[in-house]
Design a protein around this motif. Structure first.
Motif, PDB file in Angstrom:
ATOM      1  N   LEU A 118       1.732   3.724  -3.610  1.00 22.36           N
ATOM      2  CA  LEU A 118       2.093   2.450  -4.236  1.00 22.36           C
ATOM      3  C   LEU A 118       1.306   1.299  -3.617  1.00 22.36           C
ATOM      4  CD1 LEU A 118       4.042   1.264  -6.391  1.00 22.36           C
ATOM      5  CD2 LEU A 118       5.521   0.592  -4.481  1.00 22.36           C
ATOM      6  N   MET A 119       1.089   1.359  -2.319  1.00 26.72           N
ATOM      7  CA  MET A 119       0.307   0.321  -1.644  1.00 26.72           C
ATOM      8  C   MET A 119      -1.124   0.287  -2.189  1.00 26.72           C
ATOM      9  SD  MET A 119      -0.333  -0.027   2.441  1.00 26.72           S
ATOM     10  CE  MET A 119      -1.637  -1.060   3.118  1.00 26.72           C
ATOM     11  N   LYS A 120      -1.712   1.449  -2.384  1.00 29.81           N
ATOM     12  CA  LYS A 120      -3.074   1.499  -2.917  1.00 29.81           C
ATOM     13  C   LYS A 120      -3.135   0.968  -4.349  1.00 29.81           C
ATOM     14  CE  LYS A 120      -4.497   5.319   0.089  1.00 29.81           C
ATOM     15  NZ  LYS A 120      -4.858   6.742   0.200  1.00 29.81           N
ATOM     16  N   LYS A 121      -2.126   1.304  -5.145  1.00 29.39           N
ATOM     17  CA  LYS A 121      -2.078   0.782  -6.513  1.00 29.39           C
ATOM     18  C   LYS A 121      -1.996  -0.741  -6.493  1.00 29.39           C
ATOM     19  CE  LYS A 121      -1.682   2.522 -10.009  1.00 29.39           C
ATOM     20  NZ  LYS A 121      -2.717   2.797 -11.038  1.00 29.39           N
ATOM     21  N   ALA A 122      -1.173  -1.284  -5.594  1.00 25.79           N
ATOM     22  CA  ALA A 122      -1.014  -2.735  -5.509  1.00 25.79           C
ATOM     23  C   ALA A 122      -2.305  -3.425  -5.090  1.00 25.79           C
ATOM     24  CB  ALA A 122       0.102  -3.070  -4.528  1.00 25.79           C
ATOM     25  N   LEU A 123      -3.154  -2.715  -4.347  1.00 26.80           N
ATOM     26  CA  LEU A 123      -4.381  -3.308  -3.817  1.00 26.80           C
ATOM     27  C   LEU A 123      -5.598  -3.088  -4.709  1.00 26.80           C
ATOM     28  CD1 LEU A 123      -3.897  -2.321  -0.065  1.00 26.80           C
ATOM     29  CD2 LEU A 123      -3.862  -4.659  -0.997  1.00 26.80           C
ATOM     30  N   GLU A 124      -5.434  -2.394  -5.825  1.00 28.48           N
ATOM     31  CA  GLU A 124      -6.585  -2.133  -6.703  1.00 28.48           C
ATOM     32  C   GLU A 124      -7.290  -3.399  -7.181  1.00 28.48           C
ATOM     33  OE1 GLU A 124      -5.388   0.549  -9.786  1.00 28.48           O
ATOM     34  OE2 GLU A 124      -5.641   2.329  -8.534  1.00 28.48           O
ATOM     35  N   PRO A 125      -6.569  -4.512  -7.437  1.00 25.87           N
ATOM     36  CA  PRO A 125      -7.292  -5.734  -7.823  1.00 25.87           C
ATOM     37  C   PRO A 125      -8.107  -6.337  -6.682  1.00 25.87           C
ATOM     38  CG  PRO A 125      -4.992  -5.826  -8.536  1.00 25.87           C
ATOM     39  CD  PRO A 125      -5.108  -4.679  -7.591  1.00 25.87           C
ATOM     40  N   TYR A 126      -7.839  -5.921  -5.452  1.00 23.15           N
ATOM     41  CA  TYR A 126      -8.491  -6.509  -4.293  1.00 23.15           C
ATOM     42  C   TYR A 126      -9.640  -5.673  -3.744  1.00 23.15           C
ATOM     43  CZ  TYR A 126      -4.577  -9.822  -3.776  1.00 23.15           C
ATOM     44  OH  TYR A 126      -3.659 -10.815  -3.968  1.00 23.15           O
ATOM     45  N   LEU A 127      -9.454  -4.344  -3.694  1.00 28.86           N
ATOM     46  CA  LEU A 127     -10.387  -3.504  -2.953  1.00 28.86           C
ATOM     47  C   LEU A 127     -11.068  -2.471  -3.842  1.00 28.86           C
ATOM     48  CD1 LEU A 127      -8.168  -2.815   0.208  1.00 28.86           C
ATOM     49  CD2 LEU A 127     -10.036  -4.475  -0.006  1.00 28.86           C
ATOM     50  N   PRO A 128     -12.321  -2.117  -3.511  1.00 27.14           N
ATOM     51  CA  PRO A 128     -13.042  -1.088  -4.280  1.00 27.14           C
ATOM     52  C   PRO A 128     -12.344   0.267  -4.161  1.00 27.14           C
ATOM     53  CG  PRO A 128     -14.524  -2.281  -2.793  1.00 27.14           C
ATOM     54  CD  PRO A 128     -13.131  -2.664  -2.412  1.00 27.14           C
ATOM     55  N   LYS A 129     -12.433   1.074  -5.200  1.00 26.91           N
ATOM     56  CA  LYS A 129     -11.810   2.399  -5.165  1.00 26.91           C
ATOM     57  C   LYS A 129     -12.428   3.284  -4.091  1.00 26.91           C
ATOM     58  CE  LYS A 129      -9.855   2.547  -9.792  1.00 26.91           C
ATOM     59  NZ  LYS A 129      -9.653   3.343 -11.022  1.00 26.91           N
ATOM     60  N   ASP A 130     -13.709   3.035  -3.762  1.00 29.22           N
ATOM     61  CA  ASP A 130     -14.341   3.802  -2.692  1.00 29.22           C
ATOM     62  C   ASP A 130     -13.631   3.581  -1.348  1.00 29.22           C
ATOM     63  OD1 ASP A 130     -16.168   4.838  -4.404  1.00 29.22           O
ATOM     64  OD2 ASP A 130     -17.847   3.581  -3.758  1.00 29.22           O
ATOM     65  N   VAL A 131     -13.067   2.406  -1.179  1.00 24.41           N
ATOM     66  CA  VAL A 131     -12.313   2.105   0.038  1.00 24.41           C
ATOM     67  C   VAL A 131     -10.889   2.644  -0.066  1.00 24.41           C
ATOM     68  CG1 VAL A 131     -11.310   0.234   1.430  1.00 24.41           C
ATOM     69  CG2 VAL A 131     -13.692   0.092   0.670  1.00 24.41           C
ATOM     70  N   LEU A 132     -10.276   2.450  -1.233  1.00 19.69           N
ATOM     71  CA  LEU A 132      -8.874   2.824  -1.409  1.00 19.69           C
ATOM     72  C   LEU A 132      -8.643   4.333  -1.404  1.00 19.69           C
ATOM     73  CD1 LEU A 132      -7.714   0.311  -4.174  1.00 19.69           C
ATOM     74  CD2 LEU A 132      -6.953   0.365  -1.796  1.00 19.69           C
ATOM     75  N   TYR A 133      -9.524   5.078  -2.025  1.00 16.43           N
ATOM     76  CA  TYR A 133      -9.214   6.481  -2.289  1.00 16.43           C
ATOM     77  C   TYR A 133     -10.126   7.483  -1.591  1.00 16.43           C
ATOM     78  CZ  TYR A 133      -6.107   4.458  -5.739  1.00 16.43           C
ATOM     79  OH  TYR A 133      -5.103   3.720  -6.347  1.00 16.43           O
TER      80      TYR A 133
END
Length: 630
Positions: free
Chosen positions: A540-555
């Protein structure tokens, strides 16, 4: 951030020599290079070393009320001190400074120990109440700031931020605690409620200790605990928005400072999230710093640079050698006790880099424990599902037999290391998880010990405190219990100890916004399916941060501060490893079978087995014992 120390005589109010308090605080000068102070009266003495952060002129300590009726020495930050101050002023309190420290004085008079419930911050403090002739010691909810104490032969209770503050007192007696050695080898750190030195205790996170004249020293009392037994309800989108709003609030609260402020940026999700939210709240460029390694397999600087460019931070990077083990003795001095998390080396380096330009740095620590970010949570949750499908007797028989027959293959890729998983499935979760989170397993520890050590331990095991905690946890399922136990033990004993000692060694204040207690408690209520989903921890934290951070960083796969210690003990530190089997210091303890240690080192060097982490533990233990008793 500061260092505190002092003495209190609970039986009779003996005189306190201020010079003795100075000796104790001088040992903590790295925690507070900006000033020092001592306050003493019959039966009590309080000392302070100051790293000035808020109200640089007015926040001098120890701080007392005008009538000297309440005196405090304090280490930490109260992030909501302005709101608490306003509440106290409405009750008639009159403030003389703009410091958060003064809130503790007026808060004590208004609410007594219950003032702790109103504080949002990281802290360890000692508060003397002259009218009651009592000393109140308290520590923050998660144990961000440390506090050690011990009873001395003259009847005094001595306390200090670090063990070295107690060691500076001439009446302190140094006797090793062999049970703490078992705990250290099992977990990788000396747990937060014990010490490598017999008689020394650490005030546990979320506890206070009220010492009163004429009464024996009591047990610490818990004043706060995390609760995993409740479940948040509502639409995923609404929970996501609430989570992001709480993260935003936590970051902004920790940006208040009267000195230069920045952030650690590793390139991982947590530190990148903190930087993103800092940039959103700041008119100036956020100062960020990253440590990289000269080996690509251990280097994350490209991801950190991606985030730095996205938010236009004032970014600094420094690369260190992957064999940067020259810091070993520096870390031994900083930690006092043996500490085997090798990521302390790059943590020290990034703190060193940050201190060149800032006095306060925000970190991303805390979210992994609260939101199930570690890979071990994913594996444990899967094991728990498997356990729920078969009765205990069948699992013990089936998986226990398969586990014993399956060859041990530490060197193999994870999918082929089934022995550990099979043996774990044969046990219940409360027994399996402590072994998964540990370093050197029970069988290997037992093989390394001498007959005398095994007999002296009398069945004491490092894993038992984890098992007991998981059984008693306010929780609904196995994942809840594992996270709860990590917050009680791993977080204060390893993660927060590492950050505190490494940052304070260079006089840097580290702040952990993702450990805001309201945020962590909210995370603990999220259903497991919103913590781990589709193989992703912190979903859920990663979903919330999708507008902020690149997917390469998130996932991308989690890396963390990886240190190649196994390679060190086959190359540059091979002689050090072999020397452990001939160590006169380890031999003098009577704890170990040195021939077993010698064989351990030889098998590792030859590639016959993987013992890098255990060798690192033994090396750090020997160095620490040499510092304490050599």
């Amino acid at each position: 951030m500061c260092g505190i120390a002092g003495l209190y005589y609970p039986a009779i109010p003996k005189p306190v020599d201020p010079a003795r308090i100075v000796q104790m605080t001088d040992a903590l000068v790295h925690r507070g290079p900006d000033g020092s102070g001592v306050w003493a009266t019959a039966g009590v003495g309080l000392g302070h070393r100051r790293l000035a952060i808020i109200d640089l002129e007015g926040g001098v300590q120890p701080m007392a009320t005008p009538d000297q009726g309440v005196v405090v020495t304090y280490n930490g930050e109260i992030y909501n001190f302005q709101e608490v101050r306003a509440e106290l002023e409405a009750k008639g309190a009159r403030f003389a400074t703009g410091s958060d420290t003064e809130v503790l004085l007026h808060g004590w008079r208004a609410w007594g120990p219950r003032m702790l419930d109103r504080l949002n911050g990281m802290f360890a403090f000692a508060l003397y109440d002259a009218s009651a002739q009592s000393l109140f010691l308290a520590r923050d909810r998660f144990g961000v700031k440390p506090l050690h104490y011990a009873e001395l032969s003259d009847g005094a209770v001595a306390f200090a931020s670090e063990l070295k503050g107690l060691l500076a007192h001439p009446l302190f007696r140094r006797t090793p605690d062999f049970k703490a050695v078992e705990d250290y080898l099992g977990l990788g750190y000396v747990p937060d409620d014990t010490s490598i030195l017999a008689g020394v205790k650490k005030l546990p996170a979320g506890h206070f200790l009220l010492l009163e004249r004429g009464k024996p020293v009591p047990r610490p009392q818990r004043w706060w605990d995390i609760d995993f037994s409740k479940r948040a309800t509502g639409k995923v989108r609404d929970l996501e928005a609430e989570l992001l709003d709480m993260m935003r609030s936590a970051v902004r609260a920790r940006m208040i400072a009267d000195v230069p402020l920045g952030a650690f940026l590793s390139g991982g999700v947590d530190s990148s999230a903190v930087v993103a939210l800092m940039a959103e709240a700041s008119k100036a460029a956020v100062k960020t710093c990253t440590i990289g390694f000269d080996e690509a397999d251990h280097d994350e600087t490209a991801y950190a640079q991606m985030v730095a460019e996205r938010f236009a931070t004032a970014h600094r990077t420094r690369k260190v050698a992957a064999d940067d083990f020259a810091l070993i003795d520096t870390l031994v001095d900083a930690f006092d006790e043996p500490f085997a998390d090798a990521s302390a080396l790059p943590t020290y380096r990034v703190c060193e880099l940050a201190r060149e330009s800032v006095t306060v740095a925000l970190s991303g620590d805390g979210a992994d424990e609260a939101m199930a970010g570690y890979r071990r949570y994913k594996f444990f949750a899967a094991e728990e599902r498997a356990r729920s499908l078969l009765p205990q007797e069948l699992r013990t028989s089936l998986f226990g037999t398969l586990g014993r027959l399956y060859p041990k293959a530490d060197w193999a890729p994870r999918p082929f290391r089934a022995k550990t998983t099979l043996l774990a499935l044969a046990e219940n979760g409360e027994h399996a998880y402590p072994k998964a989170v540990g370093v050197t397993g029970p069988a290997l520890r037992n093989a390394l010990y001498s007959d005398a050590m095994r007999k002296a331990l009398a069945g004491h095991t490092a894993e038992q405190r984890y098992t007991d905690t998981m059984r008693q946890a306010p929780a609904r399922d196995g994942l809840d219990r594992a996270q709860y136990a990590d917050i009680q033990h791993w977080l204060p004993g390893d993660i927060l100890t590492k950050v505190d000692r490494a940052s304070m060694a260079v006089s840097l204040e580290a702040r952990e916004p993702l450990l805001d207690y309201r945020l962590v408690q909210f995370m603990a209520t999220l259903p497991p399916s919103l913590r781990i989903k589709a193989g992703q921890g912190k979903w859920l934290m990663k979903k919330a941060l999708e507008p902020y951070l690149p997917k390469d960083v998130l996932y991308r796969p989690k890396m963390g501060f990886v240190t190649p210690i196994s390679a060190w003990f086959r190359k540059a530190l091979a002689d050090e490893a072999a020397g452990l089997g001939r160590s006169k210091l380890l031999q003098s303890t009577g704890w170990f079978d040195l021939h077993a240690i010698e064989k351990l080192a030889a098998d590792h060097k030859a590639g016959r087995a993987e013992h890098g982490r255990t060798l690192w533990q033994l090396l750090m233990l020997e160095r620490s014992l040499n510092r304490l008793f050599g």
